[in-house]
Design an enzyme around this catalytic site. Structure first.
Site, PDB file in Angstrom:
ATOM      1  N   HIS A 185      44.747  39.465  51.211  1.00 59.50           N
ATOM      2  CA  HIS A 185      45.875  38.564  50.976  1.00 59.50           C
ATOM      3  C   HIS A 185      45.729  37.298  51.812  1.00 59.50           C
ATOM      4  O   HIS A 185      45.760  36.194  51.299  1.00 59.50           O
ATOM      5  CB  HIS A 185      47.193  39.274  51.301  1.00 59.50           C
ATOM      6  CG  HIS A 185      48.382  38.519  50.808  1.00 59.50           C
ATOM      7  ND1 HIS A 185      48.861  37.400  51.440  1.00 59.50           N
ATOM      8  CD2 HIS A 185      49.164  38.716  49.729  1.00 59.50           C
ATOM      9  CE1 HIS A 185      49.902  36.934  50.764  1.00 59.50           C
ATOM     10  NE2 HIS A 185      50.107  37.712  49.725  1.00 59.50           N
ATOM     11  N   GLU A 215      45.344  33.493  50.800  1.00 57.54           N
ATOM     12  CA  GLU A 215      46.161  32.522  51.534  1.00 57.54           C
ATOM     13  C   GLU A 215      45.674  32.210  52.941  1.00 57.54           C
ATOM     14  O   GLU A 215      46.366  31.531  53.694  1.00 57.54           O
ATOM     15  CB  GLU A 215      47.615  33.031  51.611  1.00 57.54           C
ATOM     16  CG  GLU A 215      48.299  33.063  50.263  1.00 57.54           C
ATOM     17  CD  GLU A 215      49.708  33.627  50.322  1.00 57.54           C
ATOM     18  OE1 GLU A 215      50.287  33.705  51.420  1.00 57.54           O
ATOM     19  OE2 GLU A 215      50.223  33.989  49.247  1.00 57.54           O
TER      20      GLU A 215
HETATM   21 CO    CO Z   1      51.461  37.425  48.183  1.00 56.28          CO
END
Ligand code: CO
Length: 302
Positions: A185, A215
């Site tokens: 993630h 991210e």
């Molecule tokens: Co997310």
């Protein structure tokens, strides 16, 4: 009950019945819940906490984990909570009610649970773990003992164990010359460091095993550059998450131009996505279970 006034003489003029009534009234004023001096015991339970998913096909990962937890701890009640409010709202709109962490804690207290092992299914101890789980659990009084089991990657030993489990699980699924690309993630939280950390452990074991994140760091760009450098033309794409939910199905394996599969294809790398979460694979489940075993063992101590 420590406060029983055994040594206090019964006032001579006071009838025994009245004294007994007073004694009973005082006894009942003590808290109903077992205190420090009560013998160990009370009800113990397990609370498994995940970010959650609204993708029905992805639920299998949680079902598999639930079965494994119940098998590992027979006789202990097992409850679940999702930390994502958005996911819980989506599910509620479909008629599936899932507890938040505070709702689950209240429900367990109501059910008479006094000792609780809370297991995180998060990949790293990031914001979801610290803010939605640890902070909530610590601020919630009422239990005699609560022990929190750490996310998949928390210690240095975890990183090595995760690297081993990932390679033993996904290595055999690879075709010849295929790189292994894990999609984490990633986060702005300092715990993002676990992803570059895992990269280091993976490359000690297999130079064609890479970690990227949606991210955070390492980025997909970094992964693509490494694959190009190594002359790789094929990759097995694996979500580095407990479930293969929205990120896996859209960001990783989707048909849009900016999905990992499409970006790799545009660079001449054919990517084969694995649409299963880590919790669907026994060697990875085992690492979360080991953390839970430690938490459950911790319920016995003071
Ligand atoms: Co997310």
């Amino acid at each position: 009950m420590r406060f029983v006034p055994r040594r206090r003489p019964v006032p001579s003029g006071l009838p025994l019945a009245l004294f007994l009534a007073l004694f009973l009234a005082l006894s009942c004023a003590a808290p109903a819940r077992a205190g420090h001096d009560a013998p160990a015991g009370g009800k113990a339970a397990i609370l498994v906490v995940a970010f959650g998913t609204s993708v029905p096909e992805a639920r299998k990962a949680f079902d598999d984990m639930d079965a494994a937890v119940r098998q590992a701890f027979p006789g202990m009640a097992v409850h679940w909570a999702f930390t994502s409010n958005i996911i819980r709202e989506k599910l509620a709109a479909q008629g599936q009610v899932t507890d938040s962490v505070p709702a689950a804690l209240a429900r367990l207290l109501d059910a008479g649970v006094t000792r609780l092992a809370v297991q995180s299914l998060h990949a790293i101890p990031g914001e979801e773990f610290h803010e939605k789980l640890v902070r909530t659990v610590r601020g919630f009084g009422g239990f005699d003992k609560v022990v929190i089991g750490q996310p998949l990657m928390s210690t240095d030993e975890d990183m090595a164990a995760v690297a081993d489990a990932l390679l033993s699980t996904f290595g055999p699924l690879r075709a010849g010359g295929e790189a292994l690309v894990f999609m984490g993630h990633g986060t702005h939280h300092p715990a993002n460091i676990y992803y570059p950390g895992l990269q280091w452990y993976l490359e000690q074991r297999d130079p064609l095993a890479l970690v990227g994140t949606v991210e955070g760091t390492p980025s997909l760009e970094w992964v693509v550059a490494r694959l190009a450098e190594k002359g790789v033309s094929r990759a097995l794409l694996v979500p580095l998450m407990s479930v293969a939910g929205d990120h896996a199905r859209n960001d990783m394996a989707g048909d849009e131009d900016d999905s990992w599969k499409s970006v790799l294809a545009a660079r001449g790398i054919a990517a084969r996505p694995v649409l299963q979460g880590l919790a669907e694979f026994a060697p990875l489940r085992e690492l979360w279970l080991e953390h839970l075993r430690r938490a459950v063992a911790g319920l016995d101590g003071k």
